[in-house]
Design a protein around this motif. Structure first.
Motif, short mmCIF file in Angstrom:
data_model
loop_
_atom_site.label_atom_id
_atom_site.label_comp_id
_atom_site.label_asym_id
_atom_site.label_seq_id
_atom_site.Cartn_x
_atom_site.Cartn_y
_atom_site.Cartn_z
N LEU A 1 3.76 1.63 -17.60
CA LEU A 1 4.96 2.30 -17.15
C LEU A 1 5.17 2.02 -15.66
N MET A 2 6.39 2.22 -15.20
CA MET A 2 6.70 1.96 -13.80
C MET A 2 7.47 3.15 -13.25
N GLN A 3 6.71 4.22 -12.92
CA GLN A 3 7.32 5.44 -12.39
C GLN A 3 6.27 6.17 -11.57
N LEU A 4 6.68 7.22 -10.87
CA LEU A 4 5.74 7.92 -10.01
C LEU A 4 4.54 8.43 -10.79
N CYS A 5 4.79 9.08 -11.92
CA CYS A 5 3.71 9.76 -12.64
C CYS A 5 2.82 8.82 -13.41
N HIS A 6 3.25 7.61 -13.70
CA HIS A 6 2.42 6.60 -14.36
C HIS A 6 2.88 5.23 -13.86
N GLY A 7 2.13 4.63 -12.97
CA GLY A 7 2.51 3.29 -12.54
C GLY A 7 2.46 3.08 -11.04
N ALA A 8 2.84 1.90 -10.63
CA ALA A 8 2.71 1.45 -9.24
C ALA A 8 3.37 2.37 -8.22
N PRO A 9 4.57 2.93 -8.48
CA PRO A 9 5.17 3.79 -7.45
C PRO A 9 4.27 4.95 -7.03
N GLY A 10 3.59 5.57 -8.01
CA GLY A 10 2.69 6.67 -7.68
C GLY A 10 1.48 6.20 -6.88
N PHE A 11 0.97 5.02 -7.19
CA PHE A 11 -0.16 4.48 -6.44
C PHE A 11 0.23 4.24 -4.98
N ILE A 12 1.42 3.70 -4.78
CA ILE A 12 1.88 3.43 -3.42
C ILE A 12 2.06 4.73 -2.64
N VAL A 13 2.70 5.72 -3.25
CA VAL A 13 2.92 7.01 -2.59
C VAL A 13 1.58 7.67 -2.25
N CYS A 14 0.65 7.68 -3.20
CA CYS A 14 -0.62 8.39 -3.00
C CYS A 14 -1.53 7.70 -1.99
N LEU A 15 -1.39 6.39 -1.83
CA LEU A 15 -2.27 5.64 -0.93
C LEU A 15 -1.60 5.26 0.38
N ALA A 16 -0.42 5.79 0.62
CA ALA A 16 0.37 5.37 1.79
C ALA A 16 -0.33 5.65 3.11
N GLN A 17 -1.20 6.66 3.17
CA GLN A 17 -1.88 7.00 4.42
C GLN A 17 -3.34 6.57 4.43
N LEU A 18 -3.75 5.74 3.48
CA LEU A 18 -5.13 5.26 3.46
C LEU A 18 -5.40 4.42 4.71
N PRO A 19 -6.43 4.76 5.50
CA PRO A 19 -6.69 3.99 6.73
C PRO A 19 -7.02 2.53 6.46
N SER A 20 -7.81 2.26 5.43
CA SER A 20 -8.18 0.88 5.11
C SER A 20 -6.95 0.07 4.74
N ARG A 21 -6.93 -1.18 5.18
CA ARG A 21 -5.83 -2.09 4.85
C ARG A 21 -6.20 -3.04 3.72
N GLY B 1 11.84 8.88 -7.38
CA GLY B 1 10.40 8.75 -7.22
C GLY B 1 9.98 7.32 -6.98
N ASN B 2 10.58 6.39 -7.72
CA ASN B 2 10.24 4.98 -7.50
C ASN B 2 10.65 4.51 -6.12
N ALA B 3 11.81 4.99 -5.67
CA ALA B 3 12.29 4.55 -4.36
C ALA B 3 11.46 5.10 -3.21
N TYR B 4 10.77 6.22 -3.43
CA TYR B 4 9.86 6.71 -2.40
C TYR B 4 8.77 5.68 -2.10
N ALA B 5 8.40 4.89 -3.11
CA ALA B 5 7.42 3.84 -2.86
C ALA B 5 7.93 2.86 -1.82
N PHE B 6 9.22 2.55 -1.86
CA PHE B 6 9.79 1.64 -0.87
C PHE B 6 9.76 2.26 0.53
N LEU B 7 10.08 3.57 0.62
CA LEU B 7 10.01 4.24 1.92
C LEU B 7 8.59 4.24 2.47
N CYS B 8 7.61 4.45 1.58
CA CYS B 8 6.21 4.43 2.01
C CYS B 8 5.83 3.04 2.54
N LEU B 9 6.28 2.00 1.86
CA LEU B 9 5.96 0.64 2.31
C LEU B 9 6.67 0.32 3.62
#
Length: 406
Positions: free
Chosen positions: A277-297, A328-336
C-alpha cells in the motif's frame, strides 16, 4: 509492483493558489464551528462509524471530537484562524463519553494515544495545568508501559510520545523518567528475525498477533517517539536504538529502480498475501513522516526513493484525509523538503494540496457535509494546508501537540 494503481487517481493539473488554500482552511473551520452538536461533539461521518448514534458523540483523537477540538485549538494557536467558540468547552463530558465508548466496546485501553483519554487530559493540562491532572496523566502513561499492543494507536509507543510532549512542555523530570521506563520496556520486548536479519515487535491487537512495520501500528511508528525523545536517553542506549532502527528499515525496504516502499507486515499472517500500500498508515509516506527527524543520514536514499514512489502513485482515491488519503501522503513531501531543502518536494506537496481541496469539495457535495475528524477527515487536511503555506511539516499529534501560541 510497489503500489496498487486501483487505490490511486490521476493528479489534477491545478496551479498552486494561496488565496484558495487560505479560503479552504477558513471554510473548514467555520463550517466545523457551525455544526457543533448539542452534546458538544460533531456529526459522525458514516465512513468513520456506520452505526453511529446522532445523540452520542464519537470522541477519540483519531476520528472523533478530541481530534476536532485539538485541531481547532491548534489552528487558532498558530494564527491560522480566529475562532468564534472555545473548542474545549465540553471537554469533560466528551472525555467521559470517550471512556464510555471504550467500555461499550469491551476495551480498558483508557491510556490509548489515538483512542483513549490521554490526549483529552493533555489538552486540559495545556490550558490549566494542575498537580492532580499531572498525576492522572502519569498514571495513564505508567499503566500502559507493558501494553502488549506495542504500537502507536493503542500501546505504549503512543504514551511514550505523550511523555515526550509533556517533558517538552514542562521540563519536569517525571516525564523523562516515564519516557525512559517505557523505552526500556520496548527494548526488552524486541524480537530478532534470522530470516530478515532485523529486529521487530509483535502487536497483540484486535484478537490477533501481528508484525506490523507501518506508520501507525508498526515498527516505524514506534521509532518516531524514540527519535523525538532521544535526548532523554543515555547516549549509548540511543546509539543502540539508532542502529536497530536503521537496520530494520533498510532490511525491510523493497526497491525498484529509483523508487521504494515497505510492506505492511514483516511476517504476513498465515493465509494472507502481502500487499504493498502507499499511504501514511501502510507504506512509504508513513516511513518518511516517522523518520523525518532521524539524525542519521544513512536512510536518506531510501526515504527519497519512497518519496519518488509516493509521487508516482499519485493521490489516493479515499479523499484528502491524513491516515489513508492525499493529505497524509503529501506530508511525506513536506518532510522531504524540510530534510533536504529541495524545492521539488514543496512543489509536489502543494500540487497534492490543490488536488486534495478538489477532493474535499467533491466529498462534501457527495455526502452533504464535511468529515469532522482529525486523521480521517477535513480538520487534519486543513492543518496540512497550513503547513503547505508555511513550507514546514508538523504532522498532527505525531510531530506536534502543544503549539506555541502566536
Amino acid at each position: 509492483m510497489l503500489f496498487d494503481p486501483t487505490r490511486h487517481e490521476a493528479l489534477q493539473a491545478l496551479e498552486w493558489d494561496e488565496s484558495r488554500v487560505r479560503q479552504t482552511i477558513a471554510r473548514i473551520v467555520s463550517n466545523t464551528e457551525a455544526h457543533r452538536a448539542a452534546h458538544g461533539g460533531w456529526p459522525v461521518d458514516p465512513r468513520d462509524d456506520e452505526d453511529a448514534d446522532a445523540l452520542t458523540p464519537l470522541a477519540p483523537l483519531y476520528h472523533g471530537a478530541c481530534g476536532v477540538a485539538w485541531a481547532l485549538d491548534y489552528l487558532e494557536a498558530v494564527g491560522a484562524v480566529k475562532l468564534e467558540r472555545n473548542p474545549l468547552e465540553h471537554a469533560d463530558s466528551l472525555c467521559a463519553a470517550n471512556r464510555a465508548w471504550l467500555e461499550a466496546n469491551d476495551s480498558t485501553d483508557f491510556s490509548s494515544w489515538l483512542m483513549g483519554e490521554t490526549p483529552w487530559l493533555m489538552l486540559e493540562y495545556g490550558h490549566a495545568p494542575t498537580a492532580p491532572l499531572a498525576d492522572r496523566l502519569a498514571e495513564l502513561i505508567a499503566q500502559n508501559v507493558d501494553n502488549p499492543t506495542r504500537e502507536l494507536m493503542w500501546g505504549s509507543p503512543g504514551t511514550l510520545l505523550a511523555a515526550a510532549f509533556l517533558h517538552e512542555r514542562t521540563h519536569d523530570e517525571r516525564w523523562a523518567e516515564l519516557f525512559r521506563m517505557t523505552a526500556d520496556q520496548l527494548w526488552s520486548e524486541l524480537k530478532w528475525s534470522e530470516e530478515h536479519g532485523c529486529h521487530y515487535w509483535t502487536q497483540d491487537m484486535y484478537g490477533t498477533q501481528s508484525t506490523f512495520l507501518d506508520g501507525v501500528h508498526g515498527f516505524v511508528a514506534t521509532a518516531l517517539p524514540l527519535i523525538r525523545g532521544r535526548h532523554l536517553l543515555d547516549a549509548d542506549r540511543w546509539r543502540e536504538w539508532e542502529r536497530c532502527i536503521v537496520n530494520t528499515i533498510r532490511s525491510t525496504a523493497t526497491v525498484e529502480g529509483d523508487q521504494a516502499n515497505w510492506r505492511a507486515f514483516l511476517i504476513p499472517p498465515e493465509g494472507r498475501t502481502p500487499r504493498m500500500l502507499m499511504q501514511l498508515c501502510h507504506g512509504a509516506p508513513g516511513f518518511i513522516v516517522c523518520l523525518a527527524q532521524l539524525p542519521s543520514r544513512e536512510l536518506d536514499p531510501l526515504l527519497l526513493a519512497g518519496g519518488e514512489a509516493t509521487w508516482a502513485a499519485g493521490p489516493l482515491i479515499k479523499g484528502s484525509n491524513l491516515c489513508h488519503g492525499t493529505g497524509g501522503n503529501a506530508y511525506a513531501f513536506l518532510c522531504l523538503y524540510q530534510r533536504t531543502g529541495d524545492i521539488k518536494w514543496l512543489n509536489r506537496a502543494r500540487a497534492f494540496a490543490m488536488h486534495g481541496i478538489a477532493q474535499t469539495e467533491a466529498d462534501e457535495a457527495t455526502y452533504g457535509s464535511l468529515r469532522y475528524s482529525l486523521w480521517t477527515g477535513d480538520l487534519g487536511f486543513a492543518i496540512f494546508l497550513w503547513d503547505c503555506l508555511r513550507g514546514a511539516a508538523s504532522f498532527p499529534a505525531m510531530d506536534v501537540f502543544y503549539a506555541a501560541r502566536t
